[in-house]
Motif scaffolding. Structure first.
Motif, short mmCIF file in Angstrom:
data_model
loop_
_atom_site.label_atom_id
_atom_site.label_comp_id
_atom_site.label_asym_id
_atom_site.label_seq_id
_atom_site.Cartn_x
_atom_site.Cartn_y
_atom_site.Cartn_z
N ILE A 229 0.87 -1.18 0.00
CA ILE A 229 0.00 0.00 0.00
C ILE A 229 0.90 1.22 0.00
O ILE A 229 1.70 1.42 0.93
CB ILE A 229 -0.92 0.04 1.23
N TYR A 235 -1.46 8.99 6.29
CA TYR A 235 -1.91 7.66 6.70
C TYR A 235 -1.04 7.03 7.77
O TYR A 235 -1.54 6.31 8.63
CB TYR A 235 -2.01 6.76 5.47
N ASN A 236 0.29 7.28 7.76
CA ASN A 236 1.07 6.75 8.87
C ASN A 236 0.92 7.62 10.11
O ASN A 236 1.47 7.29 11.17
CB ASN A 236 2.55 6.59 8.48
N GLN A 244 -3.28 0.81 10.22
CA GLN A 244 -2.13 -0.06 10.02
C GLN A 244 -2.42 -1.51 10.44
O GLN A 244 -2.12 -2.46 9.69
CB GLN A 244 -0.92 0.47 10.80
N THR A 247 -5.09 -3.29 8.02
CA THR A 247 -4.58 -3.55 6.68
C THR A 247 -3.46 -4.59 6.70
O THR A 247 -3.31 -5.37 5.75
CB THR A 247 -4.09 -2.26 6.02
N ARG A 248 -2.69 -4.64 7.79
CA ARG A 248 -1.69 -5.71 7.92
C ARG A 248 -2.39 -7.05 8.13
O ARG A 248 -1.93 -8.08 7.63
CB ARG A 248 -0.74 -5.42 9.08
N HIS A 254 3.28 -1.68 3.97
CA HIS A 254 3.11 -0.27 3.66
C HIS A 254 4.41 0.39 3.19
O HIS A 254 5.50 0.00 3.61
CB HIS A 254 2.60 0.49 4.89
N TYR A 256 5.66 4.26 3.28
CA TYR A 256 5.30 5.55 3.86
C TYR A 256 6.33 6.63 3.53
O TYR A 256 7.48 6.36 3.22
CB TYR A 256 5.25 5.45 5.40
N ASN A 377 7.86 0.46 7.68
CA ASN A 377 7.96 0.69 6.24
C ASN A 377 8.53 -0.54 5.56
O ASN A 377 9.42 -1.20 6.11
CB ASN A 377 8.88 1.90 5.99
#
Length: 477
Positions: A229, A235-236, A244, A247-248, A254, A256, A377
């Motif tokens: 993503i 978003y972070n 987070q 979605t994980r 991710h 970032y 990240n």
């Protein structure tokens, strides 16, 4: 006054003209096959009859999908606005989101299977303004003030910050749309997969608590592939349990960007520390932990900065697959036998190599681990690999601009979607993104064909013929 109304009618902005246009299509332009597909094969009537059918059908849908009960034909008073707030229905909003995503995902079924099978699961996520005509409403906390826009529940959008308008003259009335788009399978393969909008979520400007997660859930329900993503700094900055972690748990990782104050050491657990979004052993020297801050402060040159980023790799933990359904992920420890290690307390070099297990498990079970997950990240920040992958985030921004362009669906023109409420804006935007999907699929297939066939082979045959009725060749052949 009459001339202004006529101009509005000519532009197609008048809602009655849109109803009539669709009614004419239903009455005169649908094929028997299309009527059969829509389940209206046995219905008869003139254009006026079809107008009534369409009008009633649309309003039945709106009745089931408007989250707030409020008059959309007059400006709401403070009392009416409070009543509307109290009437909120999460069930209707969920239904609206579901239908909105059915619309935008419908064209994805037209993607040829051989192209669909190449998808690696990478997406980019961003929010974009859905501007509506009229003045901005007072901010959400001003419940004692009357609404200034016919869409009483719409918010105010500002360009900077987190986009929640506070009443400035430059604020714009509207809603904010989370858009999920597919991106190429690799930065080195920019034409490996088409840029398609796969999921949407609509919310008030700046209210990003749940929209990103909802949009990603709709994408994950449509696609089984799990990749990366790509998102911006907003978003972070989310609460880890809202974006987070879920979605994980879907299986995504991710990519970032960070504000300067977010760089450096961001957390740690046991003998592992998080620095600029990646996990390292705690025995990494101090000057490698402060690379970004030192560079921004002018203490080191760009050349030294890049060399220090590269030096971090020997202390870095490597991913062992993707997160599981619980959001847990394993990492391999680095081999420290040929690496200089330093005492994190004193900064002195250790005379013995620290002993480490083979793997490290990051699990979202406590506050310390959640702080790590919030900024974790996939790639080391500002390294060439990170720059290549993060650069593909621009696909979601360019896709939003593509849909808004007046040469395409003109979603960016507020006069084309008047203030008619949440469900109207949701479906209007979904249809615009669906049309863009169809165009992008066609363009991608054409581009793929151009690689295989000579460009002139794809030219349309000339209309002119010879005396025997054969098409004349193109002059450049």
């Amino acid at each position: 006054m009459h001339e202004a109304k006529n101009r509005e009618h000519d532009r197609g902005c008048h809602p009655d003209s849109r109803y009539k246009a669709i009614a004419r299509t239903l009455y005169a332009q649908l094929t028997p096959e299309t009527r059969e597909y829509l389940g209206i094969a046995g219905l008869t009537g003139n254009s006026r009859t079809w107008y009534g059918r369409y009008w009633r059908a649309v309003n039945r849908i709106f009745e089931l999908t408007y989250p707030w009960e409020v008059n959309r034909k007059s400006h709401a008073t403070a009392e009416a606005y409070q009543v509307a707030l109290d009437s909120y229905s999460q069930k209707k909003r969920d239904r609206s989101d579901y239908l909105m995503n059915l619309l935008v995902q419908a064209p994805l079924g037209r993607l040829p299977q051989e192209i669909r099978d190449t998808y690696a699961g990478n997406v980019a996520l961003d929010a974009t303004l859905i501007e509506i005509a009229g003045r901005t409403n007072p901010n959400a906390s001003s419940v004692d003030l009357p609404r200034r826009n016919l869409d009483a529940m719409a918010g105010a959008y500002r360009r900077g910050g987190n986009h929640d308008g506070q009443g400035a003259k430059t604020d714009k009335a509207g809603w904010e749309m989370e858009t999920v788009v597919t991106v190429p399978n690799s930065p080195k393969q920019p034409q490996s997969f088409p840029i398609l909008t796969t999921a949407l979520a609509l919310h008030h400007p700046g209210r990003t608590k749940h929209g990103p997660r909802i949009a990603m859930e709709f994408h994950a329900n449509k696609f089984d592939e799990r990749g990366l993503i790509l998102v911006d700094r907003l978003y972070n900055g989310s609460k880890a349990h809202r974006f987070q972690k879920p979605t994980r748990q879907m299986g995504f990782r991710h990519v970032y960007d960070y504000k300067l104050k977010q760089t450096g050491r961001q957390g740690g657990v046991d003998d592992v520390i998080l620095v600029d979004g990646r996990l390292y052993v705690k025995w990494m020297p101090e000057h490698l932990q402060t690379v970004r801050a030192d560079f921004k402060a002018g203490l080191i040159t760009r050349e030294v900065h890049d060399k220090r980023l590269a030096s971090r790799a020997q202390y870095e933990l490597k991913d062992k697959g993707r997160p599981d359904a619980d959001g847990r992920q394993y990492f391999f420890y680095p081999d420290l036998r040929k690496v200089m290690c330093f005492d994190p307390a004193t900064g002195n070099r250790l005379t013995r190599t620290p002993k480490t297990p083979t793997t490290f498990l990051l699990s979202p079970d406590d506050a310390v681990s959640m702080r790590i997950i919030r900024h974790l990240n996939r790639f080391a920040y500002k390294t060439p690999e990170w720059r290549e992958w993060y650069g593909m985030r621009s696909h979601v921004e360019s896709n939003n601009q593509y849909v808004k362009a007046d040469a395409e669906t003109d979603l960016g023109n507020p006069d084309k979607h008047r203030p008619r409420g949440y469900a109207f804006q949701a479906f209007n935007a979904a249809i615009a993104f669906a049309v863009a999907n169809m165009r992008r699929i066609v363009s991608f297939i054409q581009a793929q064909a151009m690689k295989v066939l000579d460009a002139r082979t794809l030219q349309r045959a000339r209309r002119r013929t010879d005396e025997l009725g054969n098409r004349l060749p193109h002059r450049d052949l």
